[in-house]
Enzyme design. Sequence first.
Site, PDB file in Angstrom:
ATOM      1  N   ASP A 250       0.817  -1.208   0.000  1.00 43.22           N
ATOM      2  CA  ASP A 250       0.000   0.000   0.000  1.00 43.22           C
ATOM      3  C   ASP A 250       0.852   1.259   0.000  1.00 43.22           C
ATOM      4  O   ASP A 250       0.648   2.174  -0.796  1.00 43.22           O
ATOM      5  CB  ASP A 250      -0.913  -0.017   1.225  1.00 43.22           C
ATOM      6  CG  ASP A 250      -2.355   0.247   0.849  1.00 43.22           C
ATOM      7  OD1 ASP A 250      -2.662   0.296  -0.352  1.00 43.22           O
ATOM      8  OD2 ASP A 250      -3.184   0.394   1.764  1.00 43.22           O
ATOM      9  N   ASP A 296     -10.009  -2.776   1.566  1.00 42.27           N
ATOM     10  CA  ASP A 296      -9.898  -2.286   2.941  1.00 42.27           C
ATOM     11  C   ASP A 296     -10.993  -2.858   3.829  1.00 42.27           C
ATOM     12  O   ASP A 296     -11.017  -2.588   5.033  1.00 42.27           O
ATOM     13  CB  ASP A 296      -9.963  -0.754   2.957  1.00 42.27           C
ATOM     14  CG  ASP A 296      -8.799  -0.131   2.203  1.00 42.27           C
ATOM     15  OD1 ASP A 296      -7.693  -0.677   2.280  1.00 42.27           O
ATOM     16  OD2 ASP A 296      -9.002   0.903   1.536  1.00 42.27           O
TER      17      ASP A 296
END
Length: 402
Positions: A250, A296
């Site tokens: 990420d 997420d």
Amino acid sequence: MREPAQDPGLNAREDQGCPPTQVGSFRSLCAASWVWSRQGTGRRQAALCLLGKLKVSCGKWFERGCLSWCKDVLEGVYKSGAFVHEKCPKSKNSSEMPETITSRDAARFPIVASCTLLGLYLFFKIFSQEYINLLLSMYFFVLGILALSHTISPMMNRFFPANFPNKQYQLLFTQGSGESKEEIVNYEFDTKDLVCLALSSVVGVWYLLRKHWIANNLFGLAFSLNGVELLHLNNVSTGCILLGGLFIYDVFWVFGTNVMVTVAKSFEAPIKLVFPQDLLEKGLDADNFAMLGLGDIVIPGIFIALLLRFDISLKKNTHKYFYTSFVAYIFGLGLTIFIMHIFKHAQPALLYLVPACIGFPLLVALAKGEVTEMFSYEESSTPKEVPGASKEEPTEASKKEK
């Protein structure tokens, strides 16, 4: 979906080009790919990863035409077990057991995700964005209908009257002939399933024509629920490896390059949940959205689900690790939003979710003296036998012998 209006809030992306939670969308695709491509070792090569299948299918579009591409999509969906139903125990080819991620799988996952992301980036650079998104819309139209149908089926069963004419059907696809005949799909369903499929198709057509945020969210929730249901971690150490690897993934792809931003701005698919910020002003026609990528939700979700199963294994009638990790997730997501508002800059959500979801339960384990139990807990991937299912045939055979 329409481009959300630019504002200094959740959609602040002057520098990065997309909201931070958009990043999770590509992790969700890779997670879905991992689940649907690994439903049974015998079919692993046939059921390609979702994005890998997408890239291969785009090439086949030009080589063999639209009809063949659609056939490949349907074959991949059914082979992968994306349309598995709980009440079809007789289905020979539906893998109802969730796929368990091992530590080796978890270590390779960020690499697979990076290759997929880079491949999509090159794909958008080479081919026209309009045609690619047309293929994406068709692909997720099919996947979304099947995932939503599977999700709403248990709930819809409560609304059918007892005298509902429920007939049984079977969908059978085979390959070859004679002794070399091989079953590709053997799926049993009933009239109730067809009703759910029809309702889901209405949502699918709505999304395909209007790209409305409600239809997008219905598909997104269906993908998320199926992902958490079908994808399991076998132990806490594996979960830490997976979350840690995606933490680095990420941070690198958001802050280190513009690859994530370019793909996020070009990618049109229901791989995120959108929250209208001007709902009170414009109602259902709202066009200013905050976004949360499905990655997420799914990635921390499978870790939280693991902690819930660990709670149950302790047999203490408490779910302290589940509640702790759930609160930690909310805290991490809130912290992401807060940092975004302060710095007016896109943030990778896992940068805050991973330390929270791992750190909070670990602190509780340290306080309770259960760290050893937590990291020694491991689930077996061997499917449990259904009572009476496997004993039926031996009993009949023994009667014949007698």
